[in-house]
Structures are given as structure tokens and as C-alpha cells.
Write a protein that holds these residues in place. Structure first.
Motif, PDB file in Angstrom:
ATOM      1  N   TYR A  89       0.817  -1.210   0.000  1.00  0.00           N
ATOM      2  CA  TYR A  89       0.000   0.000   0.000  1.00  0.00           C
ATOM      3  C   TYR A  89       0.852   1.263   0.000  1.00  0.00           C
ATOM      4  CZ  TYR A  89       0.749   0.244   5.135  1.00  0.00           C
ATOM      5  OH  TYR A  89       1.290   0.322   6.395  1.00  0.00           O
ATOM      6  N   ALA A  90       2.175   1.111   0.168  1.00  0.00           N
ATOM      7  CA  ALA A  90       3.117   2.230   0.124  1.00  0.00           C
ATOM      8  C   ALA A  90       4.484   1.641  -0.225  1.00  0.00           C
ATOM      9  CB  ALA A  90       3.138   2.989   1.449  1.00  0.00           C
ATOM     10  N   THR A  96       4.912  -2.015   4.848  1.00  0.00           N
ATOM     11  CA  THR A  96       3.710  -1.382   4.299  1.00  0.00           C
ATOM     12  C   THR A  96       3.004  -2.332   3.331  1.00  0.00           C
ATOM     13  OG1 THR A  96       5.126  -0.264   2.664  1.00  0.00           O
ATOM     14  CG2 THR A  96       4.517   0.985   4.636  1.00  0.00           C
ATOM     15  N   ASP A 165      -1.987   6.039   5.138  1.00  0.00           N
ATOM     16  CA  ASP A 165      -1.728   5.679   3.744  1.00  0.00           C
ATOM     17  C   ASP A 165      -2.479   4.400   3.364  1.00  0.00           C
ATOM     18  OD1 ASP A 165      -0.056   7.851   3.371  1.00  0.00           O
ATOM     19  OD2 ASP A 165       1.785   6.715   3.738  1.00  0.00           O
ATOM     20  N   TYR A 169      -5.135   3.898   0.404  1.00  0.00           N
ATOM     21  CA  TYR A 169      -4.971   2.890  -0.641  1.00  0.00           C
ATOM     22  C   TYR A 169      -6.223   2.024  -0.748  1.00  0.00           C
ATOM     23  CZ  TYR A 169      -2.992  -0.957  -3.354  1.00  0.00           C
ATOM     24  OH  TYR A 169      -2.765  -1.909  -4.320  1.00  0.00           O
ATOM     25  N   GLU A 172      -8.905   4.001  -2.503  1.00  0.00           N
ATOM     26  CA  GLU A 172      -8.632   4.206  -3.921  1.00  0.00           C
ATOM     27  C   GLU A 172      -8.749   2.911  -4.726  1.00  0.00           C
ATOM     28  OE1 GLU A 172      -4.791   5.965  -4.153  1.00  0.00           O
ATOM     29  OE2 GLU A 172      -5.368   7.768  -3.032  1.00  0.00           O
ATOM     30  N   HIS A 173      -8.472   1.779  -4.091  1.00  0.00           N
ATOM     31  CA  HIS A 173      -8.493   0.488  -4.787  1.00  0.00           C
ATOM     32  C   HIS A 173      -9.645  -0.391  -4.302  1.00  0.00           C
ATOM     33  CE1 HIS A 173      -4.372   1.990  -5.265  1.00  0.00           C
ATOM     34  NE2 HIS A 173      -4.336   1.291  -6.392  1.00  0.00           N
ATOM     35  N   LYS A 217      -7.075  10.365   5.064  1.00  0.00           N
ATOM     36  CA  LYS A 217      -7.246   9.992   3.662  1.00  0.00           C
ATOM     37  C   LYS A 217      -8.579   9.315   3.385  1.00  0.00           C
ATOM     38  CE  LYS A 217      -2.400  10.047   2.433  1.00  0.00           C
ATOM     39  NZ  LYS A 217      -1.292   9.392   1.703  1.00  0.00           N
TER      40      LYS A 217
END
Length: 356
Positions: A89-90, A96, A165, A169, A172-173, A217
Motif C-alpha cells: 500500500y506504500a 507497508t 496511507d 490505498y 482508492e483500490h 485519507k
């Protein structure tokens, strides 16, 4: 003719060996001296850096985490799951990454449980909770176990940034992960419960986000609930602990925060979510064992604070004299009937606050 003196010493034994054999106390003094020097070295080094003690704590927790995961494995149902492991994810490497589970029969997005593992902030990994994620996924959820950098390799608030983060993620996904981004449950155990409460506070309190200087986020309305097992929410109370438990937790916090003054600076203040939660905090399930000191010092006061604010709180606390005394993270010891009770109550809570 040369006269030879009689000797009882074995053939080939030299004078030094004979002297040493007659003086075993000499070897004992050397051994004691070496041990004393090692103890002094450990004490001196331990007063300068948390690394040696943190590594000791990590080794103990790692062994326990592996054994508990093996115990949970026996209780994972036969439901066929889709598993996507080590999703990055990062760009922090293994720190991560996350593991994603969902029923293989699912054709669309599902309410999603994002679980943050415990380990006193200095140990643990997503693999420790993967069996529990499989169990919950079999109930009709997408479940995600998240890694973050533990101390002392990474210091606070790095993990908070990483988990933020991770949530970004996931949002967004969402489609490819099978996540319903409007139904996210933040969950965790032990140190992970502290972090889950911190992430929930971050997304529901502008003042808290501002003091941390972190922009969430995801939006507050995306988090529909939290599940908090055996967590820490009041660092001042933690700092007051004595004995071996107090030493272990204080050492872990030194390693995680990067400073011995964590209890009196912004680290302890901002990690103490009991002081920052608001009436907008998500509906919460919170539990702890009666044999776990953190239940009385942390979980019950947190539940009381949320109730005072008008937050919808579901609790599972056991009477003080309950037998057997339920230890820290008893919820994962699924060989125990009381852990099965906690699992069912968790599932009931999730079912009541999500829709599929």
C-alpha cells in the motif's frame, strides 16, 4: 644414577594443569566475574538505548503470537476464500503491506474490516491475525490485516502516517479489493487497538487531525464502527505502572517513541485517545479479559468515556471473580469457550452495524 621423585599426577599433566585441578574455585571466580561484567554491560547499555530490552520483549511476543495464530488456525472454517497476500500500500517494503481475505462466492463489494495487529508496538505482524481475518471473512466480510513499522526500527508517529496511507490505498483500490468504501470497520488488538482508536479519532475529529498535522485519507462517514480488544488509550495511566509489566510497557514505549520522555511530551498526549475522542467517534465494540490489568486501567475507562459522550458502545467485560481469569488478548485463544463467546459477540456487532 639419578633419583626420580614419586608423583601421583597423571602422565602428561603439566604443572599449570595440576594447579588448576587443585583450585576449582579459580574457575568459579572467573565465571562469576564474566557474568557480573555481562550484567553490568546490559544494565549500562539498557540505560542508553531501548534496543536490547525491546529485542527481548519482541522475542517473547513473537513466540506467543506464533503459538496463538496456530491455535486460531484450527478454528478457521472450510469456507472457500479469495486471499490476496502482501499487497503493497506504500513504498516501505514489507512494513507497508497488507493481506486481504473475502469469500470466494462474493461477486461485489463487502463491508470491510481493517485490522491492526498488536505486539506492544515493538513486535507482531499481519500474519499473527490472518487466521482471525479468515474466520471473519467467512462470515461475509472483506477483511484486511495491515502491517506497519514497529519500534525501535521506526518511531512515532510513523505508524500513524503509514496506516493513514493504508486507508487511502484501500479507498482508492476499493473495487479491485472487494471493499465497500462506505462501510469500513477499524479494528485492532492490544497496541493495534490503540492505533485503531487513533485512526478513528483522526478521521472524526478535526482538532485531533490538526494537532497531529495529518490529513485523513478517508472521510468520517466511511468508518461505520470500531472493534477494540485489550487496548491502551491512556498513556499517563500506563506510565504509572510498576513491576515487570510496567517495565515491559515503558520499555516498549521508549522504543516506539524514540524518547524516554514519551509520558510527558506530545507522544503520550496524542496517543491517549481517551482525551481526544468526541461524540462523532464511531459506534464501538470494546472488550478485555478480567485477568488483564489493562482491562481495568484502559478498556473500561475508555468505554465509560465514550458512553459519557453519547457514543453507541457495546462492551464485553467479565466480572472480576470470573474463572478462569481471562488473560490479555483472550479473544484469540479460541480453544477457550469464553473466546468463542467473544467471537460470536463480535460477529453479532458487525452484523448489526453493516449491511450486505
Amino acid at each position: 644414577m639419578t633419583a626420580h621423585a614419586h608423583t601421583d599426577e597423571p602422565d602428561g599433566q603439566n604443572t599449570d594443569e595440576r594447579k588448576a585441578a587443585r583450585r576449582p574455585w579459580h574457575r568459579t571466580k572467573v565465571t562469576v566475574g564474566v557474568l557480573a561484567a555481562l550484567v553490568v554491560a546490559v544494565v549500562v547499555v539498557g540505560s542508553i538505548t531501548p534496543w536490547p530490552s525491546a529485542m527481548l520483549i519482541r522475542s517473547v511476543f513473537t513466540k506467543g503470537g506464533d503459538e496463538t495464530a496456530a491455535e486460531m488456525d484450527k478454528h478457521v472454517p472450510d469456507t472457500e476464500l479469495t486471499e490476496t497476500l502482501d499487497v503493497s500500500y506504500a513504498d516501505g517494503g514489507a512494513d507497508t503491506t497488507m493481506d486481504v481475505f473475502r469469500p470466494a462466492s462474493a461477486s461485489g463489494p463487502l463491508p470491510t474490516i481493517v485490522w491492526i495487529h498488536g505486539g506492544a508496538w515493538v513486535s507482531g505482524s499481519k500474519e499473527n491475525v490472518d487466521p482471525y481475518m479468515r474466520i471473519l471473512a467467512a462470515e461475509g466480510y472483506t477483511t484486511i490485516a495491515v502491517n506497519y513499522t514497529i519500534g525501535p526500527e521506526g518511531v512515532y508517529p510513523l505508524a500513524v502516517h503509514q496506516l493513514n496511507d493504508a486507508l487511502g490505498y484501500i479507498d482508492e483500490h476499493a473495487e479491485e479489493l472487494g471493499v465497500d468504501p462506505a462501510q469500513i470497520v477499524l479494528a485492532g488488538d492490544s497496541a493495534g487497538a490503540q492505533l485503531a482508536s487513533q485512526m478513528a479519532t483522526l478521521v472524526t475529529s478535526e482538532d485531533y487531525a490538526e494537532i497531529l498535522d495529518i490529513t485523513p485519507k478517508i472521510e468520517s462517514d466511511q468508518v461505520v464502527a470500531t472493534v477494540l480488544n485489550c487496548g491502551v488509550y491512556d498513556l499517563a495511566a500506563l506510565a504509572a505502572l510498576d513491576g515487570i509489566i510496567g517495565w515491559g510497557l515503558k520499555t516498549s514505549m521508549w522504543a516506539y517513541s524514540g524518547t524516554r520522555t514519551w509520558a510527558e511530551d506530545s507522544t503520550g498526549a496524542t496517543m491517549s485517545t481517551v482525551d481526544w475522542v468526541t461524540a462523532d467517534f464511531p459506534t464501538t465494540y470494546i472488550s478485555g479479559g478480567n485477568g488483564d490489568g489493562l482491562t481495568w486501567l484502559q478498556s473500561i475507562p475508555m468505554a465509560q468515556r465514550l458512553d459519557e459522550l453519547g457514543v453507541d458502545v457495546t462492551t464485553l467485560f467479565w466480572p472480576a471473580p470470573h474463572k478462569p481469569a481471562l488473560p490479555h488478548e483472550y479473544q484469540f485463544h479460541l480453544d477457550m469457550p469464553d473466546a468463542q463467546t467473544a467471537l460470536q459477540k463480535t460477529i453479532d456487532f458487525l452484523d448489526a452495524h453493516t449491511t450486505r
